[in-house]
Scaffold this motif. Structure first.
Motif, short mmCIF file in Angstrom:
data_model
loop_
_atom_site.label_atom_id
_atom_site.label_comp_id
_atom_site.label_asym_id
_atom_site.label_seq_id
_atom_site.Cartn_x
_atom_site.Cartn_y
_atom_site.Cartn_z
N ARG A 123 -12.76 -11.58 -6.32
CA ARG A 123 -12.25 -11.83 -5.31
C ARG A 123 -12.22 -11.00 -4.35
O ARG A 123 -11.96 -11.67 -3.41
CB ARG A 123 -10.23 -11.77 -6.04
CG ARG A 123 -10.56 -12.65 -7.40
CD ARG A 123 -8.69 -12.70 -7.71
NE ARG A 123 -8.45 -11.23 -8.37
CZ ARG A 123 -8.15 -11.21 -9.41
NH1 ARG A 123 -8.52 -11.69 -10.52
NH2 ARG A 123 -7.79 -9.66 -9.41
N GLU A 126 -14.92 -12.99 -2.43
CA GLU A 126 -14.56 -14.49 -1.96
C GLU A 126 -13.60 -13.96 -0.50
O GLU A 126 -13.50 -14.68 -0.21
CB GLU A 126 -13.26 -14.92 -2.81
CG GLU A 126 -14.18 -15.40 -4.02
CD GLU A 126 -14.71 -16.77 -3.24
OE1 GLU A 126 -14.17 -17.54 -2.50
OE2 GLU A 126 -16.08 -16.91 -3.91
N ARG A 127 -12.38 -13.16 -0.35
CA ARG A 127 -12.17 -12.49 0.38
C ARG A 127 -12.94 -12.49 2.56
O ARG A 127 -12.68 -13.12 3.24
CB ARG A 127 -10.55 -12.04 0.23
CG ARG A 127 -9.98 -11.70 -0.29
CD ARG A 127 -9.29 -10.48 -0.22
NE ARG A 127 -7.64 -10.70 -1.68
CZ ARG A 127 -6.81 -11.65 -0.87
NH1 ARG A 127 -6.98 -11.02 0.73
NH2 ARG A 127 -5.92 -11.72 -1.73
N TYR A 128 -13.94 -11.92 1.50
CA TYR A 128 -14.98 -11.19 2.09
C TYR A 128 -15.39 -12.68 2.52
O TYR A 128 -15.84 -12.96 4.06
CB TYR A 128 -16.53 -10.64 2.21
CG TYR A 128 -17.31 -10.04 2.50
CD1 TYR A 128 -17.34 -9.43 4.54
CD2 TYR A 128 -18.62 -10.50 2.17
CE1 TYR A 128 -17.96 -9.10 4.87
CE2 TYR A 128 -19.57 -10.51 3.21
CZ TYR A 128 -19.39 -9.96 4.66
OH TYR A 128 -20.34 -8.69 5.30
N ALA A 132 -10.14 -13.87 5.00
CA ALA A 132 -9.03 -13.79 4.56
C ALA A 132 -8.73 -12.32 3.96
O ALA A 132 -9.57 -11.66 3.84
CB ALA A 132 -8.35 -13.87 3.05
N SER A 151 -10.38 -4.28 0.62
CA SER A 151 -9.91 -5.85 -0.42
C SER A 151 -9.73 -5.57 -1.48
O SER A 151 -9.18 -5.88 -2.43
CB SER A 151 -10.91 -6.27 0.09
OG SER A 151 -11.05 -8.37 -0.42
N GLU A 155 -6.82 -6.32 -4.73
CA GLU A 155 -6.45 -7.07 -5.78
C GLU A 155 -6.14 -6.74 -6.47
O GLU A 155 -5.33 -7.01 -7.22
CB GLU A 155 -8.46 -7.39 -5.54
CG GLU A 155 -8.52 -8.58 -4.80
CD GLU A 155 -8.43 -9.35 -4.77
OE1 GLU A 155 -7.14 -9.94 -5.85
OE2 GLU A 155 -8.53 -10.56 -3.71
N ALA A 179 -3.71 -6.75 6.09
CA ALA A 179 -3.42 -7.42 4.93
C ALA A 179 -2.00 -6.60 4.12
O ALA A 179 -1.44 -8.18 4.08
CB ALA A 179 -4.70 -7.06 4.32
#
Length: 315
Positions: A123, A126-128, A132, A151, A155, A179
């Motif tokens: 995840r 995915e953010r990177y 996000a 990040s 998570e 964030a």
């Protein structure tokens, strides 16, 4: 009252070290049962390896000083004496030992380590890829890569957020704060601010005293003052128990009562007053320790002249 779930970021742990006053304040809240403390595994490792680096640097400086001492003009002063020795555990030995020491310290103090899973990593990537939080969309992602550890921490933190209560993060990093707020975490930049919030949430509401004449009987007679209902042996013992407990650094109950007994306070009365303070919400009884629920009130009691006189008697 909602329990506080508190996660610590590297930006805070780097200045609020284990076994120091600020961190101990958090542990006291854990003992009171009003706060649960979490540290992500990556934060622990960042702190542990930083300390390991500092150890290696200082150990090498000490060895270099020893070598220099034996080479330059100071060597003459050492002639005829045993050669000075400077022996330190190796870096690998300290590395292994520190893992064990950190693990035991956190377990003993009921600090939960947020370990990282494959799902966290997936995840985080995915953010990177999608820019996000804590990342921002950018054509050149080189600068954004430095936020990958944040990040991962985010998570892990999101898994804590499903637990009932208030969800807080101790962090002093603007990008990471943004964030965390985007997913509705409460953010605190230092332990003082968080502790004040916990204090406000757990404060005991004072009982309103009776107005003059409110308790009078039909003939207008006021009841006898409460202090006349208690023997002289009880006088100020509540302040003494509360204040001495704080002044002695919240020792175990056995040590506290034994100390008071040695100072002439009847143990049965001291224990009775302690139970009263627990029932009134001034102290929390963990079984082995008495923990104050109001830090400011405890400090005032410790500074009371009665308590100071008793402390002088221990010298």
């Amino acid at each position: 009252m909602d329990i506080f779930h508190v996660i610590i970021d590297t930006s805070i742990l780097s200045r609020a070290h284990f076994k120091t006053g600020n961190f101990e304040r958090l542990l006291r809240r854990v003992q009171q049962g009003v706060l649960r403390l979490y540290i992500p595994q990556i934060v622990i490792e960042e702190r542990r390896t930083r300390l390991l680096f500092e150890y290696s640097k200082l150990a090498e400086q000490a060895k270099a000083a020893q070598r220099q001492m034996q080479r330059d003009h100071l060597a003459m002063l050492l002639e005829g004496l045993p050669a000075p020795e400077c022996i330190f555990p190796t870096r690998d030995e300290v590395d292994r030992n520190s893992r064990s020491v950190f693990h035991q310290y956190l377990a003993d103090n009921r600090v939960e380590v947020l370990t990282f899973s494959f799902d966290h990593a997936s995840r985080a990537v995915e953010r990177y890829m999608h820019g996000a939080p804590p990342f921002k969309p950018a054509e050149d992602r080189t600068v954004e890569r430095k936020h990958i550890p944040d990040s991962w921490i985010l998570e892990a933190a999101l898994e804590v957020k499903v637990r009932p209560g208030r969800h807080c993060v101790l962090v002093d990093d603007e990008r990471f704060e943004w964030a965390l707020k985007s997913v509705e975490f409460e953010v605190f930049k230092d332990i003082d601010a968080l502790d004040a919030e916990v204090e406000a949430a757990t404060a005991v509401v004072p009982v309103r005293g009776a107005a003059p004449g409110e308790l009078a009987d039909a003939a207008g007679r006021e009841p006898a003052p409460l202090e006349k209902l208690r023997g002289e042996a009880f006088k100020n013992v509540d302040v003494i128990v509360f204040g001495m407990n704080e002044a002695l650094g919240n020792p175990g109950k056995e040590k506290l009562f034994a100390t008071l007994e040695s100072l002439g306070i009847e143990r049965a009365i001291a224990e009775h007053e302690a139970r009263t303070l627990v029932l009134s919400g001034i102290l929390t009884d963990t079984g082995s320790h008495l923990i104050p629920t109001n830090a400011e009130l405890a400090s005032r009691a410790a500074a009371d002249q009665i308590v100071r006189d008793l402390l002088m008697g221990m010298i």
